[in-house]
Structures are given as structure tokens and as C-alpha cells.
Scaffold this motif. Structure first.
Motif, PDB file in Angstrom:
ATOM      1  N   GLY A 278      41.433  74.631 105.430  1.00 34.99           N
ATOM      2  CA  GLY A 278      42.523  74.709 106.390  1.00 34.99           C
ATOM      3  C   GLY A 278      42.649  73.555 107.361  1.00 34.99           C
ATOM      4  N   SER A 279      41.572  72.806 107.603  1.00 35.84           N
ATOM      5  CA  SER A 279      41.646  71.733 108.603  1.00 35.84           C
ATOM      6  C   SER A 279      42.087  70.418 107.975  1.00 35.84           C
ATOM      7  N   PRO A 280      42.836  69.597 108.714  1.00 34.90           N
ATOM      8  CA  PRO A 280      43.279  68.302 108.169  1.00 34.90           C
ATOM      9  C   PRO A 280      42.113  67.435 107.707  1.00 34.90           C
ATOM     10  N   LYS A 281      41.037  67.395 108.486  1.00 30.71           N
ATOM     11  CA  LYS A 281      39.885  66.562 108.146  1.00 30.71           C
ATOM     12  C   LYS A 281      39.256  67.042 106.837  1.00 30.71           C
ATOM     13  N   ALA A 282      39.056  68.350 106.713  1.00 27.72           N
ATOM     14  CA  ALA A 282      38.455  68.892 105.498  1.00 27.72           C
ATOM     15  C   ALA A 282      39.367  68.685 104.287  1.00 27.72           C
ATOM     16  N   CYS A 283      40.664  68.729 104.507  1.00 28.00           N
ATOM     17  CA  CYS A 283      41.610  68.482 103.402  1.00 28.00           C
ATOM     18  C   CYS A 283      41.465  67.057 102.876  1.00 28.00           C
ATOM     19  N   MET A 284      41.380  66.098 103.787  1.00 28.53           N
ATOM     20  CA  MET A 284      41.260  64.705 103.367  1.00 28.53           C
ATOM     21  C   MET A 284      39.943  64.464 102.637  1.00 28.53           C
ATOM     22  N   GLU A 285      38.861  65.069 103.145  1.00 27.02           N
ATOM     23  CA  GLU A 285      37.565  64.930 102.483  1.00 27.02           C
ATOM     24  C   GLU A 285      37.587  65.564 101.094  1.00 27.02           C
ATOM     25  N   SER A 286      38.285  66.682 100.978  1.00 32.41           N
ATOM     26  CA  SER A 286      38.390  67.351  99.677  1.00 32.41           C
ATOM     27  C   SER A 286      39.178  66.508  98.690  1.00 32.41           C
ATOM     28  N   MET A 287      40.276  65.916  99.166  1.00 31.32           N
ATOM     29  CA  MET A 287      41.109  65.094  98.285  1.00 31.32           C
ATOM     30  C   MET A 287      40.378  63.845  97.839  1.00 31.32           C
ATOM     31  N   ASP A 288      39.454  63.362  98.662  1.00 31.79           N
ATOM     32  CA  ASP A 288      38.632  62.212  98.256  1.00 31.79           C
ATOM     33  C   ASP A 288      37.861  62.521  96.977  1.00 31.79           C
ATOM     34  N   ALA A 289      37.534  63.798  96.790  1.00 33.92           N
ATOM     35  CA  ALA A 289      36.679  64.184  95.667  1.00 33.92           C
ATOM     36  C   ALA A 289      37.422  64.240  94.333  1.00 33.92           C
ATOM     37  N   PHE A 290      38.765  64.404  94.355  1.00 32.23           N
ATOM     38  CA  PHE A 290      39.449  64.615  93.072  1.00 32.23           C
ATOM     39  C   PHE A 290      40.725  63.811  92.857  1.00 32.23           C
ATOM     40  N   LEU A 291      41.302  63.243  93.914  1.00 34.20           N
ATOM     41  CA  LEU A 291      42.642  62.676  93.780  1.00 34.20           C
ATOM     42  C   LEU A 291      42.705  61.528  92.783  1.00 34.20           C
ATOM     43  N   ASP A 292      41.663  60.723  92.691  1.00 36.32           N
ATOM     44  CA  ASP A 292      41.674  59.592  91.757  1.00 36.32           C
ATOM     45  C   ASP A 292      41.383  60.015  90.312  1.00 36.32           C
ATOM     46  N   VAL A 293      40.887  61.237  90.131  1.00 39.33           N
ATOM     47  CA  VAL A 293      40.467  61.680  88.805  1.00 39.33           C
ATOM     48  C   VAL A 293      41.536  62.503  88.096  1.00 39.33           C
ATOM     49  N   ILE A 294      42.264  63.318  88.838  1.00 36.63           N
ATOM     50  CA  ILE A 294      43.133  64.308  88.188  1.00 36.63           C
ATOM     51  C   ILE A 294      44.341  63.741  87.437  1.00 36.63           C
ATOM     52  N   PRO A 295      44.817  62.505  87.681  1.00 36.63           N
ATOM     53  CA  PRO A 295      45.955  62.038  86.876  1.00 36.63           C
ATOM     54  C   PRO A 295      45.724  62.133  85.371  1.00 36.63           C
ATOM     55  N   HIS A 296      44.495  61.930  84.923  1.00 34.70           N
ATOM     56  CA  HIS A 296      44.230  62.070  83.487  1.00 34.70           C
ATOM     57  C   HIS A 296      44.468  63.517  83.043  1.00 34.70           C
ATOM     58  N   GLY A 297      44.002  64.463  83.861  1.00 37.17           N
ATOM     59  CA  GLY A 297      44.225  65.861  83.544  1.00 37.17           C
ATOM     60  C   GLY A 297      45.699  66.231  83.576  1.00 37.17           C
ATOM     61  N   LEU A 298      46.434  65.698  84.538  1.00 40.48           N
ATOM     62  CA  LEU A 298      47.871  65.966  84.622  1.00 40.48           C
ATOM     63  C   LEU A 298      48.597  65.398  83.409  1.00 40.48           C
ATOM     64  N   GLY A 299      48.133  64.234  82.950  1.00 46.39           N
ATOM     65  CA  GLY A 299      48.722  63.641  81.751  1.00 46.39           C
ATOM     66  C   GLY A 299      48.483  64.506  80.523  1.00 46.39           C
ATOM     67  N   LEU A 300      47.310  65.118  80.447  1.00 49.66           N
ATOM     68  CA  LEU A 300      47.012  66.020  79.342  1.00 49.66           C
ATOM     69  C   LEU A 300      47.914  67.254  79.394  1.00 49.66           C
ATOM     70  N   LEU A 301      48.143  67.775  80.588  1.00 49.71           N
ATOM     71  CA  LEU A 301      49.011  68.940  80.733  1.00 49.71           C
ATOM     72  C   LEU A 301      50.446  68.608  80.335  1.00 49.71           C
ATOM     73  N   ARG A 302      50.872  67.400  80.642  1.00 53.49           N
ATOM     74  CA  ARG A 302      52.209  66.950  80.238  1.00 53.49           C
ATOM     75  C   ARG A 302      52.272  66.581  78.757  1.00 53.49           C
ATOM     76  N   GLU A 303      51.089  66.520  78.148  1.00 54.10           N
ATOM     77  CA  GLU A 303      50.976  66.046  76.752  1.00 54.10           C
ATOM     78  C   GLU A 303      51.463  64.617  76.623  1.00 54.10           C
ATOM     79  N   ALA A 304      51.201  63.846  77.673  1.00 59.77           N
ATOM     80  CA  ALA A 304      51.617  62.448  77.687  1.00 59.77           C
ATOM     81  C   ALA A 304      50.487  61.491  77.362  1.00 59.77           C
TER      82      ALA A 304
END
Length: 311
Positions: A278-304
Motif C-alpha cells: 500500500g505505501s508508495p515506497k514499498a510499491c517502488m521497491e516491489s516494482m524494482d524486483a519485476f518490472l524489467d523481467v515481465i515484458p518477456h512474460g507479457l510477450g508470451l501471453l500475447r503470443e508475440a
């Protein structure tokens, strides 16, 4: 390829559209003179003539425009086309932005027939290139040739925020971080900590808007009102636990209280849903953990993209 059989508009909301035979469609607006045109994602509504004909065979007796549709097209099954599909009709170019719609109140057609086809068969589009569409014009459907940006939504869960007792900072911070990373944030919502309301929004955004990513913030703790993980799991088709695990692992390096986070990460259809704290700081720290990785997964979901192992 299909053929336009009706071009409909109404001057006011709540009134049935009439077939005008032709209409001028303006970029990022919709059909000129129609009450539902505007700078939003549902600028133009479309319905397959074949679906209307089948409905009339059941005794509905409806005319074009009765469902609130702007364009009736014969030969194209709009419901089978994914969000992002381009519809070309002469010089007009439309992009499908939503499949189906929620029926807030049963219309006269539903009251008569016990059914209405627009909520499940109708689609909505925005105008990319304007011009005139006339009855008899041909319409073609085609996939986009360019890469569509990742589309995302951010939902903040907060009782006090929903009541206006506290300013929401986490949602805007998450949305801004996504935009900086190249995502198109199409919706930002602030709702109370209510499992039913969250499930409803998650289903709408995943099923009708077919977004790539939905991030929620708030409601992941131990409080009895913290129901975000349960609501998220309730709408899931598949689990994607690694993202939630990565968030907790990274956060544990910052504070041991991270073990108390119950956030989930799941897949519904082709949409990835991730719970953030819920906190802005914790959100940013959480996004640090996955934001650079998930585009590959999103591409798989799009079948792209194709799945591949590290070399």
C-alpha cells in the motif's frame, strides 16, 4: 471482409440510435453528432449484422441502432477479433479497444426477450484516421503491423481513499513508473477494500479491455479488510507465484516485515495481475524486483514471442 449495412447515431444519451445511412468519423472522437462520441476508448460501437439477424429470428424485431451501435457490418464476427485489431473502411481506420460491455440496467430489449446481445457481441473502437463511412462500404479487419505498447491499469484499494479521507499517492506513483517504462496506462481506479468490487474490475479490465498488465496497490496485509489477494485469486485462470515470491524476497532484504505481505500474482486470460503493497515506497521497491523481467512474460501471453532458455 464485411459490408456496412447501417450507420447509426443518436443526439442524446438514453435515446435509440437511428440509421442515417452515412456519418463522418473524427480522429480520437468518434461519429460526429453522436452523443457517445468523445475522448475516451469507446468512441465507436460496432455490431455484426449476422448477430442481429439471428436475434431477430427469435422474435426480437429490432432495427439497426436499437442496441446503441454506431456501425452494423455484415460478414465480420467482431466478437472473435482481439483488442488491437484494426478495422479499415475507406479512409477511416478504427482500432478495437474493448470486447463486450457491462449491462448496468436491463434495457427494453432485455425486458422483452430476457436477453440482449450487445453486452457480449458488441465491440468498441477508437478512431485513428477520420473520414466518411456510408452504407454499402466494405470493411476489412487486420492485425496491427507495428508493436502495440504494453497496456496497463492501476487499481488502488483503500477505504479511506475511496471516502475522500486520504489522498492516494501509491496509485499515481505506480502509474508514473509504468509510463516511464513505456507502458500505456489506460485506467487508474481508486476503490474501497471490497472483494466483490475488485473482482468485478479485474474481470472487466482483463476480459473486455484485454490489458497486458494490472497492478493493484493496497489490501495485502493482515487486517480483516485486506482482501486483495483473495479477490485476485478468485478471478485467476492460472497462478504466477514467482513474481509475488520475488517481491517478498527483495523486500525482505529491506525489512523483515515483508514476510507479512500476502500479495499474489496471477494470470487471467492473457492479462498478468500483480498485487503490490500500500505505501508508495514499498510499491517502488516491489516494482524494482519485476518490472524489467515481465515484458518477456507479457510477450508470451500475447503470443508475440517464443519461450526460450538462457544461452
Amino acid at each position: 471482409m464485411g459490408k456496412v449495412t447501417a450507420v447509426c447515431a443518436s443526439p442524446g444519451r438514453g435515446t435509440q440510435k437511428q440509421n442515417l445511412g452515412s456519418g463522418c468519423f473524427a480522429v480520437e472522437w468518434g461519429m460526429e453528432g453522436d452523443a457517445h462520441a468523445g475522448r475516451w476508448h469507446r468512441q465507436v460501437s460496432l455490431l455484426s449484422a449476422d448477430k442481429i439477424a439471428a436475434f431477430n429470428e427469435r422474435g426480437a424485431g429490432v432495427e439497426p441502432g436499437a442496441f446503441g451501435e454506431n456501425l452494423v457490418v455484415e460478414g465480420l464476427d467482431f466478437r472473435a477479433l482481439p483488442v488491437g485489431t484494426l478495422l479499415r473502411c475507406g479512409e477511416v481506420l478504427l482500432e478495437i479497444t474493448q470486447i463486450g460491455k457491462e449491462c448496468h440496467s436491463h434495457c427494453r430489449i432485455y425486458q422483452k426477450m430476457g436477453d440482449c446481445i450487445m453486452p457480449r457481441e458488441g465491440v468498441f473502437a477508437r478512431v485513428l484516421h477520420g473520414g466518411v463511412i456510408r452504407v454499402g462500404d466494405e470493411m476489412t479487419a487486420e492485425a496491427r503491423r507495428d508493436a502495440r505498447p504494453w497496456q496497463a491499469a492501476v487499481i488502488t484499494l483503500s477505504d479511506k481513499g475511496a471516502r475522500g479521507e486520504r489522498v492516494d499517492e501509491s496509485g499515481p506513483a505506480v502509474a508514473e513508473r509504468l509510463k516511464t517504462a513505456g507502458y500505456e496506462v489506460v485506467e487508474q481506479l481508486l476503490i474501497a477494500d471490497d472483494a466483490g468490487a475488485l473482482q468485478k474490475q479485474l474481470c472487466r479490465l482483463a476480459d473486455q479491455r484485454q490489458l497486458d498488465l494490472i497492478l493493484t496497490t493496497g489490501g495485502t496485509g493482515f487486517s480483516p479488510r485486506d482482501v486483495t489477494p483473495e479477490a485476485t485469486m478468485a478471478v485467476a485462470d492460472r497462478s504466477a507465484p514467482g513474481i509475488a515470491e520475488a517481491i517478498r524476497a527483495a523486500s525482505m532484504a529491506i525489512t523483515p516485515r515483508a514476510m507479512l505481505s500476502r500479495g499474489a500474482s496471477v494470470i487471467r486470460g492473457k492479462t498478468l495481475i500483480v498485487n503490490l503493497p500500500g505505501s508508495p515506497k514499498a510499491c517502488m521497491e516491489s516494482m524494482d524486483a519485476f518490472l524489467d523481467v515481465i515484458p518477456h512474460g507479457l510477450g508470451l501471453l500475447r503470443e508475440a514471442v517464443s519461450d526460450c532458455a538462457r544461452s
